[in-house]
Motif scaffolding. Structure first.
Motif, PDB file in Angstrom:
ATOM      1  N   TYR A   1      26.100 -64.858 -42.089  1.00  0.00           N
ATOM      2  CA  TYR A   1      24.751 -64.664 -42.653  1.00  0.00           C
ATOM      3  C   TYR A   1      24.318 -63.201 -42.523  1.00  0.00           C
ATOM      4  N   ILE A   2      24.590 -62.628 -41.365  1.00  0.00           N
ATOM      5  CA  ILE A   2      24.210 -61.234 -41.129  1.00  0.00           C
ATOM      6  C   ILE A   2      24.963 -60.307 -42.078  1.00  0.00           C
ATOM      7  N   ARG A   3      26.263 -60.605 -42.309  1.00  0.00           N
ATOM      8  CA  ARG A   3      27.015 -59.799 -43.274  1.00  0.00           C
ATOM      9  C   ARG A   3      26.427 -59.914 -44.678  1.00  0.00           C
ATOM     10  N   GLN A   4      25.946 -61.112 -45.015  1.00  0.00           N
ATOM     11  CA  GLN A   4      25.297 -61.295 -46.322  1.00  0.00           C
ATOM     12  C   GLN A   4      24.073 -60.399 -46.455  1.00  0.00           C
ATOM     13  N   ILE A   5      23.248 -60.390 -45.409  1.00  0.00           N
ATOM     14  CA  ILE A   5      22.038 -59.553 -45.441  1.00  0.00           C
ATOM     15  C   ILE A   5      22.413 -58.087 -45.563  1.00  0.00           C
ATOM     16  N   ASP A   6      23.448 -57.680 -44.828  1.00  0.00           N
ATOM     17  CA  ASP A   6      23.879 -56.281 -44.890  1.00  0.00           C
ATOM     18  C   ASP A   6      24.440 -55.929 -46.269  1.00  0.00           C
ATOM     19  N   ARG A   7      25.177 -56.871 -46.883  1.00  0.00           N
ATOM     20  CA  ARG A   7      25.715 -56.608 -48.222  1.00  0.00           C
ATOM     21  C   ARG A   7      24.601 -56.495 -49.257  1.00  0.00           C
TER      22      ARG A   7
ATOM     23  N   THR B   1      21.589 -55.512 -48.661  1.00  0.00           N
ATOM     24  CA  THR B   1      20.936 -54.220 -48.392  1.00  0.00           C
ATOM     25  C   THR B   1      21.742 -53.067 -48.963  1.00  0.00           C
ATOM     26  N   ASP B   2      23.045 -53.072 -48.711  1.00  0.00           N
ATOM     27  CA  ASP B   2      23.906 -51.985 -49.213  1.00  0.00           C
ATOM     28  C   ASP B   2      23.898 -51.932 -50.735  1.00  0.00           C
ATOM     29  N   ARG B   3      23.881 -53.108 -51.365  1.00  0.00           N
ATOM     30  CA  ARG B   3      23.900 -53.149 -52.829  1.00  0.00           C
ATOM     31  C   ARG B   3      22.648 -52.507 -53.424  1.00  0.00           C
ATOM     32  N   TYR B   4      21.496 -52.768 -52.807  1.00  0.00           N
ATOM     33  CA  TYR B   4      20.245 -52.206 -53.345  1.00  0.00           C
ATOM     34  C   TYR B   4      20.057 -50.744 -52.944  1.00  0.00           C
ATOM     35  N   LEU B   5      20.574 -50.361 -51.773  1.00  0.00           N
ATOM     36  CA  LEU B   5      20.430 -48.966 -51.343  1.00  0.00           C
ATOM     37  C   LEU B   5      21.218 -48.018 -52.237  1.00  0.00           C
ATOM     38  N   GLY B   6      22.409 -48.450 -52.648  1.00  0.00           N
ATOM     39  CA  GLY B   6      23.204 -47.608 -53.525  1.00  0.00           C
ATOM     40  C   GLY B   6      23.657 -46.331 -52.829  1.00  0.00           C
ATOM     41  N   ARG B   7      24.081 -45.371 -53.627  1.00  0.00           N
ATOM     42  CA  ARG B   7      24.632 -44.134 -53.083  1.00  0.00           C
ATOM     43  C   ARG B   7      23.581 -43.231 -52.466  1.00  0.00           C
ATOM     44  N   ASP B   8      22.359 -43.308 -52.990  1.00  0.00           N
ATOM     45  CA  ASP B   8      21.330 -42.391 -52.486  1.00  0.00           C
ATOM     46  C   ASP B   8      20.639 -42.900 -51.231  1.00  0.00           C
ATOM     47  N   GLY B   9      21.000 -44.109 -50.776  1.00  0.00           N
ATOM     48  CA  GLY B   9      20.429 -44.629 -49.535  1.00  0.00           C
ATOM     49  C   GLY B   9      18.952 -44.918 -49.604  1.00  0.00           C
ATOM     50  N   PHE B  10      18.459 -45.273 -50.803  1.00  0.00           N
ATOM     51  CA  PHE B  10      17.010 -45.519 -50.968  1.00  0.00           C
ATOM     52  C   PHE B  10      16.806 -46.635 -51.985  1.00  0.00           C
ATOM     53  N   ILE B  11      15.893 -47.557 -51.686  1.00  0.00           N
ATOM     54  CA  ILE B  11      15.549 -48.631 -52.625  1.00  0.00           C
ATOM     55  C   ILE B  11      14.289 -48.210 -53.370  1.00  0.00           C
TER      56      ILE B  11
ATOM     57  N   ALA C   1      12.645 -52.813 -55.388  1.00  0.00           N
ATOM     58  CA  ALA C   1      12.121 -53.400 -54.149  1.00  0.00           C
ATOM     59  C   ALA C   1      11.894 -54.894 -54.277  1.00  0.00           C
ATOM     60  N   ASP C   2      11.327 -55.335 -55.411  1.00  0.00           N
ATOM     61  CA  ASP C   2      11.055 -56.757 -55.590  1.00  0.00           C
ATOM     62  C   ASP C   2      12.338 -57.586 -55.526  1.00  0.00           C
ATOM     63  N   GLY C   3      13.385 -57.119 -56.180  1.00  0.00           N
ATOM     64  CA  GLY C   3      14.644 -57.854 -56.169  1.00  0.00           C
ATOM     65  C   GLY C   3      15.232 -57.955 -54.777  1.00  0.00           C
ATOM     66  N   PHE C   4      15.213 -56.847 -54.037  1.00  0.00           N
ATOM     67  CA  PHE C   4      15.736 -56.827 -52.673  1.00  0.00           C
ATOM     68  C   PHE C   4      14.981 -57.813 -51.786  1.00  0.00           C
ATOM     69  N   LEU C   5      13.656 -57.742 -51.825  1.00  0.00           N
ATOM     70  CA  LEU C   5      12.847 -58.615 -50.974  1.00  0.00           C
ATOM     71  C   LEU C   5      12.982 -60.072 -51.391  1.00  0.00           C
ATOM     72  N   SER C   6      13.166 -60.333 -52.696  1.00  0.00           N
ATOM     73  CA  SER C   6      13.335 -61.702 -53.179  1.00  0.00           C
ATOM     74  C   SER C   6      14.610 -62.325 -52.634  1.00  0.00           C
ATOM     75  N   GLU C   7      15.688 -61.541 -52.555  1.00  0.00           N
ATOM     76  CA  GLU C   7      16.950 -62.086 -52.038  1.00  0.00           C
ATOM     77  C   GLU C   7      16.841 -62.411 -50.549  1.00  0.00           C
ATOM     78  N   LEU C   8      16.145 -61.560 -49.795  1.00  0.00           N
ATOM     79  CA  LEU C   8      15.933 -61.862 -48.371  1.00  0.00           C
ATOM     80  C   LEU C   8      15.022 -63.079 -48.220  1.00  0.00           C
TER      81      LEU C   8
ATOM     82  N   ASP D   1      14.295 -50.709 -40.939  1.00  0.00           N
ATOM     83  CA  ASP D   1      15.239 -49.584 -41.021  1.00  0.00           C
ATOM     84  C   ASP D   1      15.413 -49.047 -42.432  1.00  0.00           C
ATOM     85  N   VAL D   2      15.271 -49.913 -43.435  1.00  0.00           N
ATOM     86  CA  VAL D   2      15.625 -49.530 -44.791  1.00  0.00           C
ATOM     87  C   VAL D   2      14.606 -48.555 -45.374  1.00  0.00           C
TER      88      VAL D   2
END
Length: 550
Positions: A151-157, A159-169, A174-181, A214-215
Motif C-alpha cells: 500500500y505504501i509503495r502504491q502511495i509513493d508511486r 506521488t512520483d507520477r504526479y510530481l514528475g521531473r520537476d518535483g512539483f504538483i 492537485a485535484d487528481g493527486f488528492l482524489s487518488e489518495l 512533504d510534497v
C-alpha cells in the motif's frame, strides 16, 4: 443524461458544494447549450454544448480547465441545470436515441460461466496490485505487514507520477493527486477500520499524512486540509474503539512526530488529537511530561508563539487539579515574559475574582507589550470590564475614554458604551471632544453614521478613492444627496472604463450603471454615460454586447 460519469468523484463532490452554495449565477439555457457564471476564487464563465440531451463539449475560463480538464465549475452548472428540471424536459422532447445502452454489470456477471469469471478475475488481479490488495482484504480478514508495504509503495508511486521531473504538483494536477489518495482512504482504510484492523489502518494513514506534508504542491483550493481533516476523523474513530494497547502505540506515534518531521500547518491536526483525545488516567502524566518537553524545546529556540501555545495547554491541564492556584502562580511567573501566559493568568485571576492581581498583571502587560497595538487594546478592554465588575464607575468611565481616544479608537461598540454614560444634551458636547481628538489614522465614518451626521459622512465618501465607501453608505445617503452620489459614481466608472478588460469587467460596469438607476435621477445619468461609451469605445465588441443588456 448521466453526466456525472464525466467527472472524477472529487471534482463532482466539489462541484456539488459550489451548487449548494448558490455559486451558479446568470444561467442561460437553450436547446443546444447551457451558459452560466460560477463564483469561485474569481468569477468563471462556463459554456456547455448539448446534443440530444448529452453534453458533448464543455468550456470553463478557470485555469484547471485550460488543459481540457473537466472542472468543478462545470459540474456545479450541470447540478443547477438538473435541479431546474431541464434534463427531464430535454429527455422527454428528444428523439429516441439508438446509441448503445448502458451495460448492466450485475446481469452480465450473473449470466457468465463461473470459470470464465474466475479466469478473468485472476488475470485482472495479476495486472492491478491495488485491486488485488482490495480483493484480498475482502476475502481474508486482516492485513499483513507485507500488504502495508505494498500500500505504501502504491502511495509513493502515485506521488512520483504526479510530481514528475520537476518535483512539483501543479494547481491543475492537485485535484487528481488528492482524489487518488482519497480513494485509498475511503476504500481501503475504511475497510480496515470496519474490520477492526486498527494498526494497519493507522500505519497506512500516517504514511499518507506524512506525504501530504512533504510534497511540493500548489493547493490553492485547500484540498490538502480537507484530506488531512478526513484522516484526523479516522484517527479519532479508531481511538473511540481501540483497546489501551493500540491507544498507547498511537500516542507514541503522535508525540514522536511533533519533532519537525511533519510540516508546521499539518502539526495542528496532531496537536488537537493529542490534547482532545487520550483522556484516560493512564495518559495524564505522559501527556503533562510531553507538554513540558515542548515548552522547554520552544523556549530554547526563543519561539514565543509555540512556548505560549504549549504553556497555556499545560496550565489548562493543571487547573483541573485541586489547589492548583500555587502551581499556576509559580508556572506563570517563570514564563512571565510570554504574553499568552500572562493572558491566561489574568483570566484565571478574574474568574477567581482576584481583581487586584488581575489589574496589576494588566498594567505590567500593557508596559511589556506596548509595541503591539492589538494586545494593548485587549488589555485595556479587560481593565474596563474589571472596573465594571468592581462597581468602580469613575475608573470605568475613565477607561472608556482611554479606549475611545487611545487604546482602541474608532470602535463603534466602545463609542456607544461611552455614549450611554452621558445624558443626550451633554453628549453632543462630548462627541465633539471625541471627534476632535481621534488619532489621524482612524476613519470616523461609522461614528458619523451613528450620530446621523450625514453631511460629514458624505464628505468622507466623496473624498475616498474607489467605490467601497460609496457602496457601503449609499443607502444611508441617497435620499438626501442623490446628485453628489451620482457624480461620484460617474467619476469612478469612467476611470474604470478607460482600461480595457474582459467580458466580466464590462458586465461589472453595466451592473454599476444599473445600480445608479436606483438613485433618484440615476437613469438619465446612466444612459448618458452608456451613450458616451458607445461612441468612445465602439471597437470593444464585448463591451458593446454588455451595454446592450442595459
Amino acid at each position: 443524461m448521466n453526466w456525472k460519469r464525466l467527472f472524477a468523484a472529487r471534482i463532482l463532490e466539489r462541484g456539488y458544494d459550489y451548487y449548494c452554495d448558490d455559486a451558479v449565477e446568470n444561467m442561460e439555457i437553450a436547446a443546444d447549450s447551457i451558459r452560466a457564471d460560477v463564483i469561485g476564487t474569481e468569477e468563471y464563465e462556463v459554456e456547455i454544448t448539448l446534443r440530444n440531451g448529452e453534453a458533448v463539449d464543455m468550456y470553463c475560463s478557470c485555469p484547471y480547465a485550460e488543459d481540457g480538464n473537466r472542472c468543478k465549475h462545470m459540474a456545479a452548472v450541470l447540478y443547477q441545470w438538473s435541479e431546474e428540471g431541464q434534463e427531464a424536459e430535454d429527455s422527454e422532447g428528444a428523439e429516441e436515441d439508438d446509441s448503445p445502452k448502458t451495460i448492466s454489470v450485475e446481469e452480465l456477471v450473473r449470466e457468465a460461466d463461473i470459470d470464465v469469471v474466475r479466469s478473468y478475475l485472476v488475470s485482472l488481479l495479476k495486472e492491478d496490485e491495488k485491486l488485488l490488495l482490495r480483493f484480498r482484504g475482502m476475502v481474508k480478514k486482516g492485513t499483513t505487514k507485507e500488504d502495508i508495504k505494498r500500500y505504501i509503495r502504491q502511495i509513493d508511486r502515485i506521488t512520483d507520477r504526479y510530481l514528475g521531473r520537476d518535483g512539483f504538483i501543479s494547481y491543475y494536477e492537485a485535484d487528481g493527486f488528492l482524489s487518488e489518495l482519497d480513494e485509498i482512504l475511503d476504500a481501503d482504510v475504511r475497510r480496515m477500520v470496519d474490520d477492526g484492523d486498527y494498526m494497519s489502518a493507522f500505519a497506512l494513514m500516517n504514511h499518507m499524512f506524512t506525504v501530504l506534508g512533504d510534497v511540493a504542491m500548489d493547493d490553492s483550493d485547500g484540498g490538502t486540509g480537507t484530506l488531512a481533516g478526513e484522516i484526523e476523523q479516522y484517527w479519532r474513530e479508531i481511538l473511540s474503539k481501540a483497546d489501551m494497547d493500540v491507544k498507547q502505540q498511537m500516542f507514541r506515534w503522535f508525540t514522536e512526530h511533533l519533532d519537525g518531521s511533519v510540516i508546521d500547518y499539518l502539526e495542528e491536526y496532531i496537536e488537537q488529537v493529542i490534547m482532545e483525545e487520550f483522556q484516560e488516567k493512564e495518559f495524564r502524566e505522559p501527556k503533562l511530561q510531553f507538554i513540558k518537553d515542548m515548552i522547554e524545546k520552544s523556549s530554547l529556540q526563543s519561539d514565543s508563539y509555540h512556548t505560549g501555545k504549549w504553556a497555556t495547554r499545560y496550565l489548562g491541564m493543571i487547573e483541573k487539579q485541586k489547589n492548583s492556584g500555587i502551581l499556576i502562580e509559580e508556572f506563570c511567573r517563570k514564563h512571565w515574559r510570554n504574553s499568552s501566559v500572562r493572558r491566561y493568568y489574568i483570566e484565571f485571576c478574574t474568574k477567581k475574582k482576584e481583581y487586584a492581581h488581575a489589574l496589576e498583571a494588566l498594567d505590567e502587560s500593557m508596559a511589556l507589550d506596548k509595541e503591539y497595538r492589538g494586545l494593548v487594546a485587549e488589555y485595556s478592554n479587560q481593565k474596563k470590564e474589571i472596573f465594571l465588575l468592581q462597581g468602580n464607575q469613575e475608573a470605568y468611565r475613565k477607561q472608556l475614554w482611554k479606549l475611545v481616544l487611545e487604546d482602541d479608537p474608532g470602535k463603534l461598540h466602545i463609542y456607544r458604551e461611552l455614549k450611554k454614560q452621558y445624558p443626550p444634551g451633554e453628549w453632543k458636547e462630548k462627541r465633539e471632544e471625541v471627534f476632535a481628538n481621534l488619532p489621524g489614522y482612524v476613519r470616523p465614518d461609522e461614528l458619523y453614521k451613528e450620530e446621523k451626521l450625514y453631511d460629514r459622512l458624505l464628505e468622507l465618501v466623496t473624498g475616498s478613492p474607489g467605490l467601497n465607501m460609496l457602496q457601503q453608505y449609499e443607502n444611508v445617503l441617497k435620499k438626501d444627496y442623490p446628485g453628489e452620489l451620482l457624480q461620484k459614481y460617474k467619476e469612478e466608472v469612467n476611470k474604470m472604463a478607460m482600461r480595457t478588460g474582459d467580458r466580466s469587467k464590462y458586465r461589472q460596469l453595466v451592473a454599476l450603471l444599473c445600480r445608479m438607476k436606483k438613485i433618484t435621477g440615476g437613469s438619465k445619468v446612466a444612459e448618458e454615460i452608456a451613450a458616451e461609451w458607445r461612441g468612445k469605445y465602439r471597437n470593444r465588441r464585448a463591451m458593446m454586447d454588455e451595454l446592450g443588456r442595459l
